[in-house]
Structure formats: C-alpha cells, structure tokens
Design a protein around this motif. Sequence first.
Motif, short mmCIF file in Angstrom:
data_model
loop_
_atom_site.label_atom_id
_atom_site.label_comp_id
_atom_site.label_asym_id
_atom_site.label_seq_id
_atom_site.Cartn_x
_atom_site.Cartn_y
_atom_site.Cartn_z
N ARG A 109 0.82 -1.20 0.00
CA ARG A 109 0.00 0.00 0.00
C ARG A 109 0.86 1.26 0.00
O ARG A 109 0.61 2.20 -0.74
CB ARG A 109 -0.93 0.00 1.21
N GLU A 110 1.89 1.26 0.83
CA GLU A 110 2.81 2.40 0.90
C GLU A 110 3.91 2.34 -0.13
O GLU A 110 4.60 3.34 -0.39
CB GLU A 110 3.43 2.48 2.30
N GLN A 111 4.09 1.13 -0.72
CA GLN A 111 5.20 0.91 -1.66
C GLN A 111 6.54 1.25 -1.01
O GLN A 111 7.41 1.88 -1.60
CB GLN A 111 5.01 1.74 -2.94
N LEU A 112 6.68 0.77 0.22
CA LEU A 112 7.90 0.99 1.00
C LEU A 112 8.29 -0.30 1.73
O LEU A 112 7.43 -1.12 2.05
CB LEU A 112 7.70 2.11 2.03
N TRP A 113 9.58 -0.41 2.01
CA TRP A 113 10.05 -1.51 2.83
C TRP A 113 9.97 -1.11 4.31
O TRP A 113 10.15 0.06 4.65
CB TRP A 113 11.48 -1.89 2.47
N VAL A 114 9.70 -2.11 5.14
CA VAL A 114 9.56 -1.89 6.57
C VAL A 114 10.41 -2.90 7.33
O VAL A 114 10.31 -4.11 7.10
CB VAL A 114 8.09 -2.04 7.02
N TRP A 115 11.27 -2.39 8.20
CA TRP A 115 12.03 -3.27 9.09
C TRP A 115 11.19 -3.49 10.34
O TRP A 115 10.82 -2.53 11.02
CB TRP A 115 13.37 -2.64 9.43
N GLU A 116 10.89 -4.73 10.65
CA GLU A 116 10.10 -5.08 11.83
C GLU A 116 11.05 -5.23 13.02
O GLU A 116 11.46 -6.33 13.38
CB GLU A 116 9.30 -6.35 11.58
N TYR A 117 11.38 -4.09 13.59
CA TYR A 117 12.37 -4.06 14.67
C TYR A 117 11.76 -4.51 16.00
O TYR A 117 10.68 -4.04 16.41
CB TYR A 117 12.92 -2.64 14.81
N LYS A 118 12.44 -5.42 16.65
CA LYS A 118 11.98 -5.91 17.94
C LYS A 118 12.94 -5.42 19.03
O LYS A 118 14.14 -5.69 18.98
CB LYS A 118 11.94 -7.44 17.94
N ASN A 119 12.39 -4.67 20.00
CA ASN A 119 13.24 -4.13 21.06
C ASN A 119 13.47 -5.15 22.17
O ASN A 119 13.05 -6.31 22.07
CB ASN A 119 12.64 -2.83 21.61
N GLU A 120 14.14 -4.71 23.22
CA GLU A 120 14.49 -5.62 24.32
C GLU A 120 13.26 -6.18 25.03
O GLU A 120 13.33 -7.25 25.65
CB GLU A 120 15.39 -4.88 25.33
N ASP A 121 12.14 -5.47 24.95
CA ASP A 121 10.91 -5.92 25.58
C ASP A 121 10.07 -6.78 24.64
O ASP A 121 8.89 -7.04 24.92
CB ASP A 121 10.09 -4.72 26.06
N GLU A 122 10.68 -7.18 23.51
CA GLU A 122 10.01 -8.02 22.51
C GLU A 122 8.85 -7.29 21.83
O GLU A 122 7.96 -7.92 21.26
CB GLU A 122 9.49 -9.32 23.14
N GLU A 123 8.86 -5.96 21.89
CA GLU A 123 7.85 -5.17 21.19
C GLU A 123 8.33 -4.90 19.76
O GLU A 123 9.48 -4.54 19.54
CB GLU A 123 7.61 -3.84 21.91
N VAL A 124 7.44 -5.08 18.81
CA VAL A 124 7.78 -4.90 17.40
C VAL A 124 7.41 -3.49 16.96
O VAL A 124 6.28 -3.03 17.19
CB VAL A 124 7.07 -5.94 16.51
N HIS A 125 8.36 -2.80 16.34
CA HIS A 125 8.14 -1.45 15.82
C HIS A 125 8.41 -1.46 14.32
O HIS A 125 9.43 -1.99 13.86
CB HIS A 125 9.07 -0.44 16.51
N ASP A 126 7.49 -0.88 13.56
CA ASP A 126 7.67 -0.78 12.11
C ASP A 126 8.57 0.41 11.78
O ASP A 126 8.22 1.56 12.07
CB ASP A 126 6.32 -0.60 11.41
N MET A 127 9.71 0.11 11.18
CA MET A 127 10.67 1.14 10.80
C MET A 127 10.62 1.30 9.28
O MET A 127 11.23 0.51 8.54
CB MET A 127 12.08 0.76 11.26
N PHE A 128 9.88 2.30 8.82
CA PHE A 128 9.69 2.50 7.38
C PHE A 128 10.95 3.08 6.73
O PHE A 128 11.61 3.94 7.30
CB PHE A 128 8.51 3.43 7.12
N MET A 129 11.25 2.57 5.53
CA MET A 129 12.39 3.06 4.75
C MET A 129 11.85 3.99 3.68
O MET A 129 11.60 3.60 2.55
CB MET A 129 13.16 1.89 4.14
N ASP A 130 11.65 5.26 4.07
CA ASP A 130 11.02 6.23 3.19
C ASP A 130 11.96 6.71 2.08
O ASP A 130 13.18 6.78 2.25
CB ASP A 130 10.56 7.44 3.99
N THR A 131 11.36 7.08 0.95
CA THR A 131 12.11 7.65 -0.16
C THR A 131 12.79 8.95 0.29
O THR A 131 12.22 9.73 1.06
CB THR A 131 11.17 7.95 -1.34
N ASP A 132 14.02 9.14 -0.17
CA ASP A 132 14.86 10.31 0.12
C ASP A 132 15.47 10.28 1.52
O ASP A 132 16.18 11.21 1.90
CB ASP A 132 14.09 11.63 -0.05
N GLU A 133 15.22 9.19 2.27
CA GLU A 133 15.87 9.05 3.57
C GLU A 133 17.34 8.68 3.37
O GLU A 133 17.69 7.94 2.44
CB GLU A 133 15.18 7.98 4.42
N GLU A 134 18.19 9.18 4.25
CA GLU A 134 19.62 8.88 4.19
C GLU A 134 19.85 7.44 4.67
O GLU A 134 19.31 7.03 5.70
CB GLU A 134 20.39 9.85 5.06
#
Length: 202
Positions: free
Chosen positions: A123-148
């Motif tokens: 839908r967003e036409q973007l890749w997402v890293w499903e980052y899991k923190n120390e508390d086992e919580e998953v956070h979507d880290m979007f790789m947006d266009t023009d990001e460094e």
Amino acid sequence: MFILTEMKDIIRIEPDRFKFKMEKEVIHQLNSKYANKVVYGVGLCIILFDVTLVGDPYIIAGTGAAHTRVHFRFIVFRPFIGEVLVGKIRSSSSDGLRVSLGFFDDIKIPASSLQNPSRFDGREQLWVWEYKNEDEEVHDMFMDTDEEIRFCVTDETFVDTVPNSDQPPSMVGGAIPDKKQIPYTITGTIADYGLGLTSWWS
C-alpha cells in the motif's frame, strides 16, 4: 570510493583545433570523452587528474586530423567491496531498494540484503524493518524515499555496452554508454548492525 586510475588513448585533433595549444586541447578532448562516463572494468570517470605523456602527433592521409597517443590519470568512482557508503533511497519495489549518491544512481540493495525481518508494504510501496526491542515489542521502521541510508558494498557489475568491441573500452577508448543497458551497477547490503537508515542509529 574514489581512485586514481592510469589510462591511455589516442586522441584525434581536427584541423580546426590546431590553433589551440596541444596541452590544452588534449585536456579538453579527454574530459569531453571520459568525464561522467563509465569505462568498462574501470568505473565512473569523474575528472582528469593529469596528463603524464603526450606522444608526437601524426596525420593519417586523407583525414587532415592529427592523432596523438596520450597517457593520463583520471579520478574514478569505484568503491571497493566491503566499503561503507551513505546515500539516499531513490525508490522501492518488491525486489529491494534503489539508492543514489547524487552523482551515481545505479545502486541496488536486494530484498534479501535488508535488515531481517523486513517486509514490503504494498500500500505504501515501501520496505519496513520489523524491529523488535528488548521488551520483545515490534516497531515498524519504514524506509522512506529520500531518507539517508548507510550501506555496505557487496558486489559490482560491468556491462560492455560498446557494440562490436573485442576489447574493453578502457583499451580502445570506447566509453559511450548504452541507453538500454546500465554499464555499471553496485550492489549493497544493510543486513548488519549500524547499517540502514542513519536515523535508526542516531
């Protein structure tokens, strides 16, 4: 990322250019022929560094033009395997990311070389890293266009786009890119700690 490469060629100088000094004309011809062009097996030529040898000019009967053998050094973009570079995300697809350095756009990061686990959001036409923190919580880290993005070079591919050439363009002086093919492609990875969007690690 940038290297100094020794090259040689035979420069053709037309009669109407004889009024210019030989050294300046040779520099002009070399920059016109090679600057911002990919030479097979060499890399992307940026700018002439210096001319180390200018041979005696000779004229071929019937042409009137002078031909001069020259040895020279060019500043070339060709990162080494394992080098870490920083660019910007140019586009995303299910195949992976396309990255640009501003002056060079043919960098790809395949889907298999992204942070694991990652998914492509159609839908967003973007890749997402499903980052899991120390508390086992998953956070979507979007790789947006023009990001460094910081990536590591894993491979390079040269395609000889000069038709009917039995020798590499670096030897015959054919540095004309083909519009249908990409003459030089870099492949990278972000599947390691510290790689990926620079904002992730700040």
